[in-house]
Enzyme design. Structure first.
Site, PDB file in Angstrom:
ATOM      1  N   GLY A  94       0.896  -1.253  -0.071  1.00 26.48           N
ATOM      2  CA  GLY A  94       0.109  -0.033   0.138  1.00 26.48           C
ATOM      3  C   GLY A  94       0.776   1.120  -0.222  1.00 26.48           C
ATOM      4  O   GLY A  94       1.924   1.184  -0.284  1.00 26.48           O
ATOM      5  N   ARG A 122     -17.380  12.717  12.529  1.00 24.03           N
ATOM      6  CA  ARG A 122     -17.917  11.417  12.457  1.00 24.03           C
ATOM      7  C   ARG A 122     -18.517  10.656  13.440  1.00 24.03           C
ATOM      8  O   ARG A 122     -19.541   9.928  13.349  1.00 24.03           O
ATOM      9  CB  ARG A 122     -16.635  10.804  11.614  1.00 24.03           C
ATOM     10  CG  ARG A 122     -16.171  11.173  10.602  1.00 24.03           C
ATOM     11  CD  ARG A 122     -14.739  10.441  10.051  1.00 24.03           C
ATOM     12  NE  ARG A 122     -14.391  10.951   8.779  1.00 24.03           N
ATOM     13  CZ  ARG A 122     -13.353  10.612   8.075  1.00 24.03           C
ATOM     14  NH1 ARG A 122     -12.516   9.409   8.626  1.00 24.03           N
ATOM     15  NH2 ARG A 122     -13.164  10.972   7.059  1.00 24.03           N
ATOM     16  N   LEU A 157      -3.551   8.980   4.443  1.00 23.47           N
ATOM     17  CA  LEU A 157      -2.600   8.985   3.461  1.00 23.47           C
ATOM     18  C   LEU A 157      -1.149   9.498   3.616  1.00 23.47           C
ATOM     19  O   LEU A 157      -0.355   9.047   3.487  1.00 23.47           O
ATOM     20  CB  LEU A 157      -3.302   9.559   2.003  1.00 23.47           C
ATOM     21  CG  LEU A 157      -4.711   9.133   1.621  1.00 23.47           C
ATOM     22  CD1 LEU A 157      -5.007   9.770   0.268  1.00 23.47           C
ATOM     23  CD2 LEU A 157      -4.514   7.433   1.343  1.00 23.47           C
TER      24      LEU A 157
END
Lengths: 249, 657, 223
Positions: free
Chosen positions: B62, B350, B461
């Protein structure tokens, strides 16, 4: 709804395979195609049969793992949609659905619907990159990129490397895949220093893998779940001819 | 010191003992701004001519793994890299949509390394290590330069400059993005860099190969056991250091936004070899996912949170109201977020949005199949802005929704439900990203380090690439320069033992030949965790889960049916092997959640909330990272606390009311 | 240059360039054919002139022979490339699909290979008929007009020519546009539409122009 699945079963790379029928009696139209195969596989396991092997991972249309030819259409009848995002409501009650692996000499079958697509990786390894050692990059704003160029690069960089273009092409050509990467990198200013070597090496690698040639049928673009345009192939041709005639290597 | 918690049912003790506190000795003291610089300077270097002699194993491709493999290969190390996918380009980083944060301050809106550091510590609800987070903020700037030079097609303005937007409730525009496919573009950049090193012969790539065990010799990580998923051949790979970049464990919940094959086997088996697992109870739930449509559901798909900017969330006021949404009059609708949180409304963070959705569904007011969904309604937005404007802003998300559900969101309100999305916990690492097993480095989502109890949007990321491109290479060099390793042998007793253990486990799985499919166990485990260790947790529920998990594990080993053999491509075997690890790991997850009797970030304990129902931290007792030492399956693990010191940022309570 | 020839794209480029050269020839050929409507004398005179073009710089008929040589080179390169690429294409999919791929491309696109073979056979026949005159019912050297008219008195010869011209039409319709793309000229969807329209128009004009002769003869307009 009920459907009949006619799936290519092949137990190994060197085995001969055949189409096998499976009756699915209780298909929920909201299932994805792969979820329907999951249900089939659960049944096969409990019956002591070998489940159908197929590649899949993200199941949201971006990793490029999944791919099967459904009724003669790579990724099935819905345009701009990968197999994992295809839902059973696209089909009708009583349909016979033929499911086959990608067919290409460069993508040998491993098992059932699983094929070996490492040829694509080798093409990228041959030149599908911009050489920049980690830490050596200049400040990001030191080079401006006109928005149309950036957008064009992005449009091509969207390729997910699934191989549907090869599966759809009557010649088994991988030109759309290669053209997407060449377009992505060759239109950007960062990609200019390696512009010629990149395209020369990638086309050489592509030919070595045994893919067919392009006859501009456009089947690739129509099958591409990301809609990579056919114009990219024209650009690849141009870049390649230009690089060949430039004498740079 | 030792304390035992037994489960309420009074059966076998499910508990833990407390061991010595853990201290991160790798981070330098002194001014936080110069710690990373000083660490790099203090690091011992490996002579470029000697690097080729060092073999480094990297598991996973990844963002973290690919960037690490590319960079280490480029520096001259011999890298042996693995991924279970058919190509390194398919790792699940590819699915990240939103963007990547960096403290570039291109907008001149007051952003700085300091502010990114501050936002990340606060966003993590004060459960992350300051040194690590500051380094992450520093390095963020370099990531953008690197990616742009690689040709990552970030969004640009007409001036040709990079575009940025604000994301995840921060007040500066520091998020760089490539439409809704930032993860894909960044991963392809790293994959291409890795491909270049493969071509150069610096990286030996093994796709479709899955790690089964870690080989530890003389207390150091010296190799792995891995299975070729095509031929089934199990092989031993030796090296001087092992890097795990295998992602998070969200799939323990069965339904999550993770890729179907994402798994915790590598980190769990490393944990069983002595690497401590930290904060497994920190799991992040994303509020705007497409709800499940039935029992066949295999995974959940996330839709960008940006939908909450213009969509209004509601459920019927009456429980069990099955009328179609357009027949429910305005006064019978409950816009519950706007009602409970008048100042933030639909834009609460969230975790708050997720819990509120769960609460209304628990009250029987959920909509759609199984009552597990709430409406996200754009009717007002369409009236206000016009359908064209809405299409322009959200068109691709609406299309995605329609593709999956078959419903037209311009006409019918969308249905959403929260889903597991990211896991902040992972293997414990020090400032050098080294686990408690020397020579075992853990990067990206697989480690626990930078996000504390809650990750900010667009930070995953950033962390993956920071670890792989910039942090790991100097610190792994320091390890190799000092370790004075003797050559490791594939025939050493430790390697043989690991090999035997791995193959025996596979053989055992094949030999059970029971009457249940692997997936049926995974679904049951996932439901159990979702019910008792999901969005809101309480002691009774966690104890129930802790009592049930060992039973389920037992049943698994009695009744699972894995067809075929080990000497072929056998996806059922792969799956069963991963599920067997989830069944062990889940217990630690629940135990950690039970032991942390406070609410923080993604971990909400119903016992610990403010009168308004908000998460209430207990800094007095829980301002530490919980690192768990494995002692055997079903036997109490040992808790090692790493006390967290907050010298730069003052502890404060979040409030969104 | 050798690397270019060896590559698939290089061979396609060779096909494109030779194809375009042949297309230019066909336009000239077609326009010349139309002179038949001005009568025997003018047509035969034109045919004779073709042998003297280029004199006195070139020796008599040299231009003709140089042109013929170039055309032969084009035809050979075109066919060799097509043959090699086709073999490659066929071996790129050794096992086909059980459920036939559903083509979305046009009929012209899908019949390039087959149409090409028809055209190759036609060219051989055409040369034997009106150049070598061995297959011509009249077969008198210099009496070009009579030879042509003699041909189309027979329905089967006329049919052969009509079928070949329809194949030519399809071949050009895809070939011109494909050549443009192969040489890198079609860089956007808008331009693609333009090139496709040009290809279709060219194909239509050329085939109608050629078909005018047999139809003219059969309808008695030319006799």
């Amino acid at each position: 709804m009920k459907v009949t699945l006619r799936i290519w079963r092949q137990s190994g790379p060197d085995e001969s395979g055949k189409l096998v029928d499976y009756q699915m009696d209780d298909v929920n139209p909201d299932m994805s195609f792969l979820e329907m195969l999951d249900v089939l596989n659960e049944r096969l396991i409990l019956n002591g049969e070998a489940p159908v092997a197929f590649d899949h991972d993200c199941r949201e249309g971006i990793c490029g793992s999944c791919g099967m030819v459904i009724n003669g259409m790579p990724h099935g009848p819905q345009t701009l949609t990968t197999t994992c995002q295809l839902h059973m409501r696209t089909f009708s009650d009583g349909d016979v659905i033929v499911v086959e692996p990608w067919r290409s000499a460069a993508f040998p079958i491993i098992k059932d619907l699983v094929v070996d697509r490492t040829a694509f990786d080798r093409i990228i390894q041959s030149g599908g990159y911009i050489s920049v050692a980690t830490g050596s990059a200049p400040e990001a704003h030191s080079q401006l990129v006109p928005k149309p160029d950036a957008d064009l690069a992005f449009e091509n960089a969207e390729c997910i490397g699934c191989g549907a273009c090869v599966a759809a092409c009557p010649n088994g050509s991988s030109m759309l895949f290669v053209s997407a990467k060449v377009s992505h990198l060759n239109v950007l200013p960062q990609g200019q220093p390696e512009r010629e070597t990149r395209v020369l090496r990638m086309v050489e690698a592509m030919d070595l893998e045994g893919f067919g040639g392009c006859t501009n049928t456009g089947e690739c673009t129509n099958a591409c779940p990301k809609g990579i345009p056919q114009a990219s192939i024209a650009r690849l041709n141009r870049e390649y001819l230009r690089a060949s005639l430039s004498g740079r290597r | 010191m030792s304390e035992i918690i037994t489960n309420g049912a009074g059966t076998a003790p499910i508990g833990y003992t407390v061991g010595e506190d853990l201290v991160d000795r790798a981070a330098p003291d002194g001014p936080i701004e110069t710690r990373w610089t000083r660490r790099k300077f203090a690091a011992k270097l490996v002579n470029p001519a000697n690097r080729r002699k060092h073999r480094i194993i990297v598991v996973g491709t990844g963002l973290a793994g690919a960037s690490a493999g590319a960079t280490l290969g480029e520096q001259g190390y011999k890298v042996i890299q693995f991924c279970y996918q058919d190509s390194p380009r398919r790792a699940h980083s590819i699915a990240a949509q939103g963007g990547i944060n960096a403290a570039k301050n291109y907008r001149n809106d007051g952003d700085s390394v300091r502010r990114l550091f501050y936002d990340t510590i606060k966003g993590g609800d004060f459960r992350a290590r300051e040194s690590n987070v500051h380094r992450l903020a520093e390095v963020s700037v370099q990531i953008i330069d690197q990616c742009v030079a690689q040709g990552v097609p970030f969004a640009r303005e007409y001036s040709g400059l990079l575009d940025t937007r604000s994301f995840g409730g921060v007040q500066v525009q520091r998020t760089f993005y490539a439409r809704g496919q930032t993860g894909q573009q960044l991963l392809l950049g790293a994959y291409q860099a890795l491909s270049r090193q493969i071509d150069a012969g610096n990286v030996e790539m093994h796709p479709r190969t899955e790690m089964l065990d870690l080989i530890v010799i003389d207390g150091r990580a010296r190799g792995i056991i891995a299975r070729d998923l095509v031929t089934g051949k199990v092989s031993t790979y030796m090296a001087d250091a092992v890097v795990l970049a295998t992602g998070g464990y969200g799939n323990v919940f069965y339904l999550s936004t993770n890729a179907k094959n994402s798994n915790a086997s590598a980190i769990w088996r490393a944990c069983k070899r002595g690497a401590y697992m930290a904060n497994p109870c920190y799991t992040q739930i994303h509020p705007t996912c497409i709800p499940r449509s039935g029992d066949h559901q295999s995974k959940l798909t996330l839709m960008s949170e940006s939908l909450r900017n213009d969509g209004r969330i509601w459920v019927p006021k009456k429980a069990g109201d099955t009328r179609p949404p357009d027949q429910i009059p305005e006064h019978e609708r409950d816009y519950y977020l706007e009602r409970i949180y008048p100042s933030f409304g639909n834009l609460v963070p969230r975790d708050i949005a997720s819990r509120a959705a769960k609460n209304v569904c628990d009250e029987g007011r959920g909509v759609g199949p199984g009552g597990l969904g709430v409406y996200l309604d754009f009717a007002d937005a369409i009236r206000r802005m016009g359908e064209d404007k809405v299409r322009e802003k959200y068109g691709n998300l609406f299309e995605m929704y329609e593709r999956i559900t078959g419903e037209n969101p311009y006409k019918v309100p969308m249905r959403i439900y929260p889903a597991i999305h990211y896991t902040m916990g992972g293997l414990w690492v020090d400032y050098d990203l080294q686990s408690t097993v020397p020579g075992l480095f853990v990067i990206g989502e697989a480690n626990f380090s930078d996000h504390g109890a809650n990750r900010l949007g667009a930070s995953a990321l950033m962390q993956g690439l920071a670890d792989g491109y910039f942090v790991l290479p100097p610190v792994i060099g320091n390890y190799l320069a000092q370790a004075k390793l003797v050559p490791a042998d594939v025939d050493s007793p430790e390697a043989r033992e690991a090999y035997d253990r791995s193959t025996e486990r596979l053989e055992r799985l094949l030999a059970v030949n029971g009457d249940r499919t692997p997936d049926s166990f995974h679904r049951e485990l996932g439901q159990l965790l979702w019910d008792y260790c999901g969005m809101a947790r309480n002691e009774a529920g966690l104890r129930k889960a802790l009592a049930r998990i060992p039973e389920l594990r037992e049943e698994f080993w009695q009744r699972v049916k894995v067809p075929g053999t080990g000497a072929e491509l056998n996806q059922s075997l792969e799956k069963a092997n991963r599920i067997s690890d989830f069944l062990e790991f889940a217990e630690l997850l629940c135990l950690d959640a039970l032991h942390r009797a406070e609410s923080c970030g993604g971990h909400f304990r119903e016992e610990s909330q403010t009168p308004d129902g908000e998460a209430l931290r207990d800094d007095e007792n829980f301002a530490y990272a919980a690192a768990w030492e494995f002692t055997g399956v079903g036997s109490p693990p040992v808790l090692h606390r790493e006390q967290l010191k907050f010298e730069e940022v003052h502890l404060a309570q979040r409030s969104y009311a | 240059m050798l690397a270019l020839w060896r590559s698939t794209i290089g061979k396609k480029a060779v096909m494109a360039v030779t194809g375009l050269a042949m297309l230019l020839f066909l336009i000239a050929h077609m326009l010349g054919n139309l002179k038949i409507f001005f009568g025997r004398e003018e047509f035969d005179e034109y045919a004779h002139w073709l042998r003297t073009v280029g004199t006195p710089v070139l020796h008599n008929a040299w231009f003709l022979w140089i042109s013929r040589a170039l055309l032969v080179v084009c035809v050979v390169l075109h066919i060799v490339s097509a043959y090699q690429l086709s073999r490659r294409d066929l071996s790129a999919r050794p096992k086909g699909y059980a459920h036939r791929l559903r083509p979305t491309a046009s009929y012209a696109t899908n019949t390039m290979r087959f149409g090409g073979i028809i055209l190759a056979l036609f060219i051989i026949y055409h040369l034997l008929d009106l150049t070598a005159l061995v297959a011509n019912p009249n077969g008198v050297e210099g009496a070009v007009y009579d030879n042509v008219v003699a041909d189309f008195q027979h329905w089967y010869i006329a049919l052969a020519y009509i079928v070949a011209m329809l194949a030519l039409c399809l071949h050009i319709a895809h070939g011109f546009w494909s050549a443009a793309r192969t040489l890198g000229a079609v860089s956007s969807a808008t331009r693609a539409r333009v090139y496709k329209a040009v290809a279709g128009t060219l194909a239509l004009i050329i085939s109608v122009g050629f078909l005018a002769t047999p139809i003219g003869v059969m309808s008695g307009l030319v006799d």
